[in-house]
Write a protein that holds these residues in place. Structure first.
Motif, mmCIF file in Angstrom:
data_model
loop_
_atom_site.group_PDB
_atom_site.id
_atom_site.type_symbol
_atom_site.label_atom_id
_atom_site.label_comp_id
_atom_site.label_asym_id
_atom_site.label_seq_id
_atom_site.Cartn_x
_atom_site.Cartn_y
_atom_site.Cartn_z
ATOM 1 N N ASN A 48 16.603 6.036 33.125
ATOM 2 C CA ASN A 48 15.782 6.868 34.017
ATOM 3 C C ASN A 48 16.539 8.109 34.488
ATOM 4 O O ASN A 48 16.224 8.683 35.519
ATOM 5 C CB ASN A 48 15.254 6.055 35.206
ATOM 6 N N LYS A 49 17.542 8.476 33.670
ATOM 7 C CA LYS A 49 18.366 9.643 34.009
ATOM 8 C C LYS A 49 19.006 10.157 32.721
ATOM 9 O O LYS A 49 19.488 9.369 31.915
ATOM 10 C CB LYS A 49 19.446 9.167 34.983
ATOM 11 N N GLU A 51 21.738 13.152 31.099
ATOM 12 C CA GLU A 51 22.734 14.182 31.388
ATOM 13 C C GLU A 51 22.759 15.144 30.212
ATOM 14 O O GLU A 51 23.012 14.741 29.070
ATOM 15 C CB GLU A 51 24.108 13.539 31.560
ATOM 16 N N GLU A 145 12.517 17.329 35.105
ATOM 17 C CA GLU A 145 12.459 15.868 35.084
ATOM 18 C C GLU A 145 11.459 15.475 34.001
ATOM 19 O O GLU A 145 10.536 16.228 33.697
ATOM 20 C CB GLU A 145 12.034 15.322 36.458
ATOM 21 N N ALA A 160 12.106 10.346 35.118
ATOM 22 C CA ALA A 160 13.514 10.310 34.712
ATOM 23 C C ALA A 160 14.136 11.650 35.047
ATOM 24 O O ALA A 160 13.656 12.692 34.601
ATOM 25 C CB ALA A 160 13.634 10.010 33.218
ATOM 26 N N LYS A 161 15.181 11.615 35.834
ATOM 27 C CA LYS A 161 15.859 12.852 36.259
ATOM 28 C C LYS A 161 16.637 13.453 35.094
ATOM 29 O O LYS A 161 17.259 12.732 34.318
ATOM 30 C CB LYS A 161 16.822 12.554 37.408
ATOM 31 N N ILE A 162 16.605 14.756 34.996
ATOM 32 C CA ILE A 162 17.395 15.449 33.979
ATOM 33 C C ILE A 162 18.497 16.202 34.710
ATOM 34 O O ILE A 162 18.234 17.168 35.429
ATOM 35 C CB ILE A 162 16.522 16.398 33.146
ATOM 36 N N ASN A 163 19.717 15.717 34.582
ATOM 37 C CA ASN A 163 20.851 16.353 35.265
ATOM 38 C C ASN A 163 21.571 17.288 34.314
ATOM 39 O O ASN A 163 21.920 16.906 33.202
ATOM 40 C CB ASN A 163 21.842 15.293 35.766
#
Ligand SMILES: [Cu+2]
Length: 165
Positions: A48-49, A51, A145, A160-163
């Motif tokens: 859910n993330k 990088e 996201e 889902a976070k997009i860092n």
């Protein structure tokens, strides 16, 4: 002087692909630098993330392991919120059912209403058991996201976070 230079830089990117370009663009398969497997369940992503480095071209291979239809859509929070009424309209028109997409009806309605066609390079809408790929170039500074805009899913946390690294 500075203003003139800035204009020259901005104009081509705006005219290329409209608002889409501001959050990245469809990636070139020859430039893929990372492949990310995404599994969709009811109602969450695994992982859910993500990088991602700026300017990286990523291939997402998205599987729907859930029992419901799910979307994997790359955008800003604002874009997702704007997209949600369109998805609601798809439910109201019985195009989007809990575990199925009525493709025939979608085709008919999209002739009258383009928002019903649901074919964008930044998103896939999958039935249970289906999979698809998205190749995306992250050449934007915007906060992005991945999210599912099937009614109710975003609010239940299918994000889902997009860092950016
Ligand atoms: Cu969903």
């Amino acid at each position: 002087m500075n203003k003139i230079i800035l204009l020259f830089i901005l104009i081509p990117s705006i005219s290329n692909a409209g608002s889409m370009n501001m959050m990245g663009e469809k990636g070139d398969p020859a430039q893929i630098s990372k492949v990310i497997i995404v599994k969709m369940y009811d109602n969450y992503y695994e992982p859910n993330k993500f990088e991602i480095k700026k300017n990286q071209t990523i291939k997402f291979i998205v599987y729907n392991y859930g029992e419901q239809v799910h979307e994997f859509n790359i955008g800003t929070k604002k874009m997702h919120l704007k997209h949600q009424p369109e998805m609601m309209k798809m439910v109201e028109n019985e195009i989007l059912l809990v575990d199925r997409i009525d493709k025939k009806k979608m085709k008919e309605l999209s002739k009258k209403d383009h928002s019903m066609s649901h074919s964008h390079s930044n998103s896939v809408l999958l039935e249970p058991g289906q999979s698809a790929e998205i190749i995306w170039k992250f050449n934007s500074d915007m906060d992005l996201e991945a999210a599912c805009n099937v009614p109710g899913h975003y609010n239940s946390g299918m994000i889902a976070k997009i860092n950016k690294l």
